[in-house]
Design a protein around this motif. Structure first.
Motif, PDB file in Angstrom:
ATOM      1  N   ALA A  63     103.340 -26.327  56.996  1.00 22.58           N
ATOM      2  CA  ALA A  63     102.952 -25.039  56.992  1.00 22.58           C
ATOM      3  C   ALA A  63     101.936 -25.047  58.413  1.00 22.58           C
ATOM      4  CB  ALA A  63     102.108 -24.360  56.099  1.00 22.58           C
ATOM      5  N   VAL A  64     101.566 -26.018  58.694  1.00 18.28           N
ATOM      6  CA  VAL A  64     100.674 -26.204  59.946  1.00 18.28           C
ATOM      7  C   VAL A  64     101.617 -25.644  61.363  1.00 18.28           C
ATOM      8  CG1 VAL A  64      99.782 -27.713  61.585  1.00 18.28           C
ATOM      9  CG2 VAL A  64      99.121 -27.947  59.408  1.00 18.28           C
ATOM     10  N   ALA A  95     105.109 -19.838  56.604  1.00 18.48           N
ATOM     11  CA  ALA A  95     104.011 -20.517  56.506  1.00 18.48           C
ATOM     12  C   ALA A  95     103.633 -20.124  55.015  1.00 18.48           C
ATOM     13  CB  ALA A  95     102.953 -20.534  57.349  1.00 18.48           C
ATOM     14  N   ILE A  96     103.407 -19.065  54.820  1.00 23.25           N
ATOM     15  CA  ILE A  96     102.739 -18.674  53.317  1.00 23.25           C
ATOM     16  C   ILE A  96     103.323 -18.887  52.051  1.00 23.25           C
ATOM     17  CG2 ILE A  96     101.642 -16.791  52.101  1.00 23.25           C
ATOM     18  CD1 ILE A  96     100.773 -15.453  55.168  1.00 23.25           C
ATOM     19  N   PHE A 126     101.975 -30.245  64.231  1.00 22.66           N
ATOM     20  CA  PHE A 126     101.433 -28.996  65.320  1.00 22.66           C
ATOM     21  C   PHE A 126     102.001 -28.830  66.595  1.00 22.66           C
ATOM     22  CE2 PHE A 126      98.484 -26.925  68.296  1.00 22.66           C
ATOM     23  CZ  PHE A 126      98.193 -25.709  67.522  1.00 22.66           C
ATOM     24  N   PHE A 146     103.908 -23.364  61.564  1.00 21.81           N
ATOM     25  CA  PHE A 146     104.037 -21.976  61.974  1.00 21.81           C
ATOM     26  C   PHE A 146     102.677 -21.626  62.349  1.00 21.81           C
ATOM     27  CE2 PHE A 146     107.095 -23.206  58.552  1.00 21.81           C
ATOM     28  CZ  PHE A 146     108.222 -22.561  58.963  1.00 21.81           C
ATOM     29  N   ILE A 147     101.522 -22.024  62.142  1.00 25.32           N
ATOM     30  CA  ILE A 147     100.244 -21.336  62.747  1.00 25.32           C
ATOM     31  C   ILE A 147     100.273 -21.975  63.982  1.00 25.32           C
ATOM     32  CG2 ILE A 147      97.499 -21.801  62.622  1.00 25.32           C
ATOM     33  CD1 ILE A 147      99.052 -20.827  59.965  1.00 25.32           C
ATOM     34  N   ALA A 148     100.959 -23.052  64.382  1.00 27.61           N
ATOM     35  CA  ALA A 148     101.008 -23.293  65.981  1.00 27.61           C
ATOM     36  C   ALA A 148     102.118 -22.397  66.497  1.00 27.61           C
ATOM     37  CB  ALA A 148     101.451 -24.823  65.996  1.00 27.61           C
ATOM     38  N   ARG A 149     103.071 -21.815  65.963  1.00 32.34           N
ATOM     39  CA  ARG A 149     104.070 -21.062  66.822  1.00 32.34           C
ATOM     40  C   ARG A 149     103.551 -19.982  67.438  1.00 32.34           C
ATOM     41  NH1 ARG A 149     109.419 -21.580  63.009  1.00 32.34           N
ATOM     42  NH2 ARG A 149     110.195 -20.107  64.511  1.00 32.34           N
ATOM     43  N   VAL A 196     104.650 -17.021  60.822  1.00 36.51           N
ATOM     44  CA  VAL A 196     103.198 -17.435  59.941  1.00 36.51           C
ATOM     45  C   VAL A 196     103.428 -16.445  58.634  1.00 36.51           C
ATOM     46  CG1 VAL A 196     100.933 -17.134  59.773  1.00 36.51           C
ATOM     47  CG2 VAL A 196     102.057 -17.379  62.092  1.00 36.51           C
ATOM     48  N   ASN A 243     107.341 -15.262  65.841  1.00 33.87           N
ATOM     49  CA  ASN A 243     106.412 -16.305  65.702  1.00 33.87           C
ATOM     50  C   ASN A 243     105.183 -15.766  64.734  1.00 33.87           C
ATOM     51  OD1 ASN A 243     107.824 -18.788  66.443  1.00 33.87           O
ATOM     52  ND2 ASN A 243     107.491 -17.771  68.421  1.00 33.87           N
TER      53      ASN A 243
END
Length: 445
Positions: free
Chosen positions: A75-76, A400-401, A137, A78-81, A396, A392
């Motif tokens: 999931a990391v 990601a979730i 990331f 998707f936070i970086a995207r 997230v 993007n």
């Protein structure tokens, strides 16, 4: 500054773009190959996170907690995207689509190759998962800038009446990449064995190291094409004006509504895709007890079917509009999400095949038109940034979730809770898509 909607964009008049020497077919093929390579790198991580990372990088946590931790690293990215979308979008809107896409490809290639060399936790201890998160990331940061640039490259070259058709080529990248990543894991598993120490120590690394070859192919293709004529014309016009705001600030100020609605509209798409690829791979092997080759072959069959669905829906969107096709996907996804896990929990291998194929097909219906719709939503001077942000942020919310929450939800409430979560995301996407304007006839100049 007043907001300019895509409907208003049909009235825009721009300087005639320079006739390009690069054909739209060549650009479409180069974009498709580029996104295939980027998503191959992205997907082999998801497959490895489901199959081997809990043992290699989180052995002290046990099977369940190790799987949760492994998907947390997944999931990391998707936070970086969104961060990647902002940075690469800035350069894509300022210096060009082509140069920026070369940078995203290099970053993805280096991050993936180094993961293939990374020692496990038994060798370097806690440093192993920390370095893994940093490299993941980097993968997400690269993909955050990749998708918007690849779709813009094709959409800005394509004739207006066939943008959906040509926009399908970068959209086919995930389908081809999922087939390729599953095939490489099948091959390494066949050579080294499915469960022995050789596969866990070395075999899983081969798909990551193989990415270096694919990156060289992608670089060759991207260096051979020219910058888009629409971007060159916009740059020529901008040179006569006072420099404006940063692209991210301008996109947010002028078309914030489109950014947020696009994120909501694509949340269902992301949730279905990453549940269908990464999570169902883990669920099939660990919960349902299917052997690894069967699960990987099922993924390949599903990827072929959703590739066909992408091509059909993208082409059809040139006739009926992008929004209508995406709404069909969201509407069908609601009841399907509620029956997905009860179907899987029958334990039938046939049910697993159906579940994978239908999930990815529903995703494909929405994904096909997206390659044309998002570029059509935004003005040229911040199109890379705006399209990348919308796409993007949806990653997230939908990518990601759900994989991160799926395991604890299943443990606490049963698998039906995951279906309810997916259904709610699809309802959100249905309303957000309905609120967007139709973009099929927008003049992108």
């Amino acid at each position: 500054m007043t907001t300019v909607s895509p409907d208003d964009a049909t009235a825009r008049v721009a300087a005639p773009p320079t006739t390009p020497r690069t054909s739209v077919r060549k650009v479409a093929v180069a974009s498709g190959i580029g996104t295939t390579i980027e998503f191959y790198d992205f997907f082999i991580y998801g497959t490895a996170a489901a199959l081997v990372f809990p043992t290699v990088f989180f052995p002290a946590l046990g099977a369940t907690a190790g799987t949760v931790a492994s998907f947390a690293t997944f999931a990391v990215a998707f936070i970086a995207r969104p961060a990647g979308a902002v940075l690469f979008g800035h350069f894509g809107d300022r210096i060009g689509r082509k140069k920026t896409l070369i940078s995203t490809l290099l970053l993805m290639g280096v991050s993936t190759f180094v993961i293939g060399l990374l020692p496990g936790a038994e060798t370097i201890g806690v440093a192993a998962p920390i370095i893994l998160v940093v490299l993941r990331f980097g993968q997400g940061f690269a993909v955050g800038g990749e998708w918007a640039g690849a779709t813009l490259l094709t959409a800005e070259y394509a004739p207006a009446k066939r943008r959906g058709f040509y926009g399908m080529f970068p959209q086919l990248g995930p389908s081809a990449a999922f087939i390729l990543s599953s095939a490489t894991f099948l091959a390494t598993g066949a050579v080294f064995g499915d469960t022995n120490e050789t596969f866990l120590n070395y075999g899983w690394r081969i798909p990551f190291l193989f990415s270096a070859v694919l990156v060289l192919i992608g670089l060759y293709m991207r260096l051979a094409i020219e910058e888009t004529p629409i971007f060159r014309a916009d740059q020529a016009a901008a040179a006569q004006k006072v420099p404006g705001k940063l692209p991210v600030l301008e996109a947010w100020h002028v078309q914030k509504r489109e950014v947020l609605l696009a994120a909501g509209a694509l949340a269902s798409l992301f949730s279905l895709f990453y549940m269908g690829t990464a999570y169902l791979t883990s669920y099939g092997t660990k919960t349902l007890g299917f052997d690894r080759p069967f699960v990987l072959w099922t993924g390949i069959v599903g990827a072929v079917i959703f590739g066909i669905t992408i091509a059909l829906s993208a082409t059809f969107s040139d006739r009926v509009g992008r929004r209508r096709v995406i709404m069909v996907s969201c509407a069908v996804a609601v009841p399907w999400s509620l029956v997905l896990f009860p179907l899987l929990d029958t334990g039938s291998s046939a049910a697993y095949v159906v579940a994978m194929c239908v999930t990815l097909s529903i995703f494909g219906i929405a994904y096909g038109p997206t390659g044309a719709m998002l570029p059509e939503l935004f003005q040229t001077r911040f199109r890379y940034t705006g399209a990348g942000l919308g796409y993007n942020l949806a990653g997230v919310l939908g990518g990601a979730i759900p994989p991160l929450l799926a395991a604890p939800l299943t443990a606490e409430f049963g698998s039906i809770a995951v279906g309810v979560m997916l259904a709610l995301l699809s309802v959100l996407s249905l309303f957000c898509t309905r609120a967007l304007v139709e973009t099929r006839n927008v003049n992108m100049a």
